[in-house]
Design an enzyme around this catalytic site. Structure first.
Site, PDB file in Angstrom:
ATOM      1  N   GLY A 122       0.857  -1.175   0.000  1.00  0.00           N
ATOM      2  CA  GLY A 122       0.000   0.000   0.000  1.00  0.00           C
ATOM      3  C   GLY A 122       0.895   1.227   0.000  1.00  0.00           C
ATOM      4  O   GLY A 122       1.828   1.321   0.804  1.00  0.00           O
ATOM      5  N   ALA A 123       0.625   2.144  -0.920  1.00  0.00           N
ATOM      6  CA  ALA A 123       1.561   3.250  -1.161  1.00  0.00           C
ATOM      7  C   ALA A 123       1.949   4.023   0.112  1.00  0.00           C
ATOM      8  O   ALA A 123       3.140   4.178   0.406  1.00  0.00           O
ATOM      9  CB  ALA A 123       0.985   4.180  -2.225  1.00  0.00           C
ATOM     10  N   GLN A 140      -5.576  -8.831  -2.982  1.00  0.00           N
ATOM     11  CA  GLN A 140      -5.607  -7.915  -1.832  1.00  0.00           C
ATOM     12  C   GLN A 140      -7.050  -7.610  -1.408  1.00  0.00           C
ATOM     13  O   GLN A 140      -7.302  -7.340  -0.242  1.00  0.00           O
ATOM     14  CB  GLN A 140      -4.897  -6.600  -2.174  1.00  0.00           C
ATOM     15  CG  GLN A 140      -3.382  -6.684  -2.259  1.00  0.00           C
ATOM     16  CD  GLN A 140      -2.903  -6.945  -3.676  1.00  0.00           C
ATOM     17  OE1 GLN A 140      -3.617  -7.538  -4.483  1.00  0.00           O
ATOM     18  NE2 GLN A 140      -1.689  -6.512  -3.995  1.00  0.00           N
ATOM     19  N   ASP A 172      -1.243   4.789  -6.346  1.00  0.00           N
ATOM     20  CA  ASP A 172       0.183   4.656  -5.993  1.00  0.00           C
ATOM     21  C   ASP A 172       1.005   5.832  -6.492  1.00  0.00           C
ATOM     22  O   ASP A 172       2.114   6.069  -5.988  1.00  0.00           O
ATOM     23  CB  ASP A 172       0.735   3.349  -6.562  1.00  0.00           C
ATOM     24  CG  ASP A 172       0.141   2.183  -5.790  1.00  0.00           C
ATOM     25  OD1 ASP A 172      -0.994   1.788  -6.119  1.00  0.00           O
ATOM     26  OD2 ASP A 172       0.781   1.731  -4.829  1.00  0.00           O
ATOM     27  N   ASN A 231      -2.622   2.769 -10.290  1.00  0.00           N
ATOM     28  CA  ASN A 231      -3.140   2.013  -9.139  1.00  0.00           C
ATOM     29  C   ASN A 231      -3.116   0.536  -9.513  1.00  0.00           C
ATOM     30  O   ASN A 231      -2.739   0.171 -10.644  1.00  0.00           O
ATOM     31  CB  ASN A 231      -4.554   2.476  -8.772  1.00  0.00           C
ATOM     32  CG  ASN A 231      -5.004   1.914  -7.436  1.00  0.00           C
ATOM     33  OD1 ASN A 231      -4.250   1.938  -6.458  1.00  0.00           O
ATOM     34  ND2 ASN A 231      -6.203   1.360  -7.357  1.00  0.00           N
TER      35      ASN A 231
HETATM   36  O1  MRU Z   1       0.875  -3.889  -4.729  1.00  0.00           O
HETATM   37  P1  MRU Z   1       0.182  -3.197  -3.582  1.00  0.00           P
HETATM   38  O2  MRU Z   1      -0.689  -4.119  -2.787  1.00  0.00           O
HETATM   39  O3  MRU Z   1       1.138  -2.414  -2.727  1.00  0.00           O
HETATM   40  O4  MRU Z   1      -0.786  -2.157  -4.285  1.00  0.00           O
HETATM   41  C1  MRU Z   1      -1.573  -1.321  -3.501  1.00  0.00           C
HETATM   42  C2  MRU Z   1      -2.499  -0.483  -4.287  1.00  0.00           C
HETATM   43  O5  MRU Z   1      -2.497  -0.492  -5.493  1.00  0.00           O
HETATM   44  C3  MRU Z   1      -3.368   0.471  -3.515  1.00  0.00           C
HETATM   45  O6  MRU Z   1      -4.579   0.657  -4.168  1.00  0.00           O
HETATM   46  C4  MRU Z   1      -2.633   1.805  -3.415  1.00  0.00           C
HETATM   47  O7  MRU Z   1      -1.387   1.633  -2.804  1.00  0.00           O
HETATM   48  C5  MRU Z   1      -3.389   2.834  -2.697  1.00  0.00           C
HETATM   49  S1  MRU Z   1      -3.534   2.377  -0.991  1.00  0.00           S
HETATM   50  C6  MRU Z   1      -3.820   3.561   0.003  1.00  0.00           C
END
Ligand code: MRU
Length: 350
Positions: free
Chosen positions: A52-53, A189, A230, A240
């Protein structure tokens, strides 16, 4: 130097140790891993134990705080920043935070001031989530159905989340909402993390396969799509989790409002448009099968070639609104350059 405890859904700093809730094992096991060293942390980030970013960025910042508290010198902190900065390429919160800390280091701040800056970043993420949630919840009407993708809640930030923060806030306001949760292939996720978070928060939801969104929209069963991001380019294009772009196209076709919810720390002030966003390519095995606390399985030939970009880019033209901590921005605002202005007011950097 003393560093006080920090606590969030997926990350805790306690008694001088960084504890990480291993998201790869959810929902079956709630296992907290104590981070041994920086290589361990990089592995946890690459492997999506921490993801998550905003959370990726804050986890890196907490590590730098920990090392500053342990008395690392400028050269060691600089090396740690460079190592963490390269751990994942798409989510820009990581780069925004670490570049800011490196600039502070270059300007000669001492370890104590560095520690304070890092703690301020942690606390700021909590406040940014609160502000986004309030802003976004105002758009939600009683009885609305909201479709979301990936995981954007307390597991993706150190606060209540981005898109999922809006959703849980609307629920807390008694709006009687329903949530459609995309399972989010390939790493699931949505099915593993968002379903877990919504269940804990008591928010009514139904899990769907990603391919079911079109049929639901055609039947009028979706009032809003809300997703996180992201990296947001200054022209409003944004990256995203893979599958977000398909949702935006579907939403446009079915005239469903499509919102991206993100803190200002997800804006890349140096990125003019989405085609400049680096997209992480991941292992083919993630498409061929799945693994977690339930075990391992592979449903494709073990050597099946697979294409596995972790993210896609949604063009600004498909976005109804950008829900940020500082307000809700429409197409005109974005065309007027408001996103770059919002970034330049980063609180942690004041
Ligand atoms: O690969 P991940 O699980 O880190 O990807 C996460 C996402 O794409 C979320 O939608 C993004 O980070 C926004 S979360 C606040």
């Amino acid at each position: 130097m003393e560093m006080h405890d920090l606590v969030s859904t997926g990350l805790r700093y306690q008694r001088g140790e960084l504890h990480v809730l291993d998201q790869r094992r959810l929902p079956g096991e709630e296992h907290w891993h104590v981070c041994e060293d920086i290589d361990d942390l990089v592995c946890l980030i690459r492997g999506l134990a921490i993801r998550g970013a905003p959370l990726i960025g804050v986890a890196a910042v907490v590590w730098i705080a920990h090392r500053a508290a342990q008395g690392d010198d400028v050269a060691a902190l600089t090396a740690a920043i460079a190592t963490l900065r390269a751990s994942r390429p798409t989510a820009v919160n990581l780069m925004n935070y670490l570049d800011y800390l490196q600039a502070e280091l270059d300007s000669g701040i001492g370890n104590e001031a560095m520690l304070d800056k890092c703690i301020a970043i942690f606390e700021e993420d909590v406040m940014l989530c609160e502000a986004m949630s309030e802003n976004g919840a105002a758009l939600v009407n009683d009885g609305d159905s909201i479709l979301t993708h990936c995981n954007t809640g307390g597991l993706a930030t150190v606060g209540v989340g981005t898109a999922l923060g809006v959703i849980t806030r609307a629920h807390q306001q008694g709006k009687g909402i329903r949530v459609w949760v995309d399972e989010t292939r390939p790493l699931l996720q949505g099915g593993r993390l968002t379903a877990w978070e919504l269940g804990k928060a008591g928010v009514p939801y139904q899990l769907i396969c990603d391919s079911m969104a079109a049929g639901l929209m055609a039947k009028g069963e979706v009032d809003h799509v809300m997703v996180g991001s992201d990296r947001i380019a200054v022209n409003g294009d944004f990256a995203n989790k893979i599958g977000t772009y398909s949702l935006a196209v579907l939403a446009k076709h079915h005239d469903v409002p499509f919102y991206v919810v993100a803190p200002r720390t997800t804006i890349d002030p140096d990125c003019a448009s989405g085609d400049l966003i680096p997209i992480e390519q991941r292992d083919a095995a993630e498409v061929r099968g799945a693994n977690g606390s339930f075990g391992d399985c592979c449903w494709a030939p073990v050597d099946a070639p697979a294409y596995n970009p972790a993210f896609d880019v949604t063009p600004a033209a498909l976005v109804t609104g950008w829900i940020l901590d500082s307000g809700i921005y429409d197409q005109q605002d974005v065309a007027d350059g408001e996103l770059a202005k919002v970034y330049s007011q980063l609180k942690g950097s004041n």
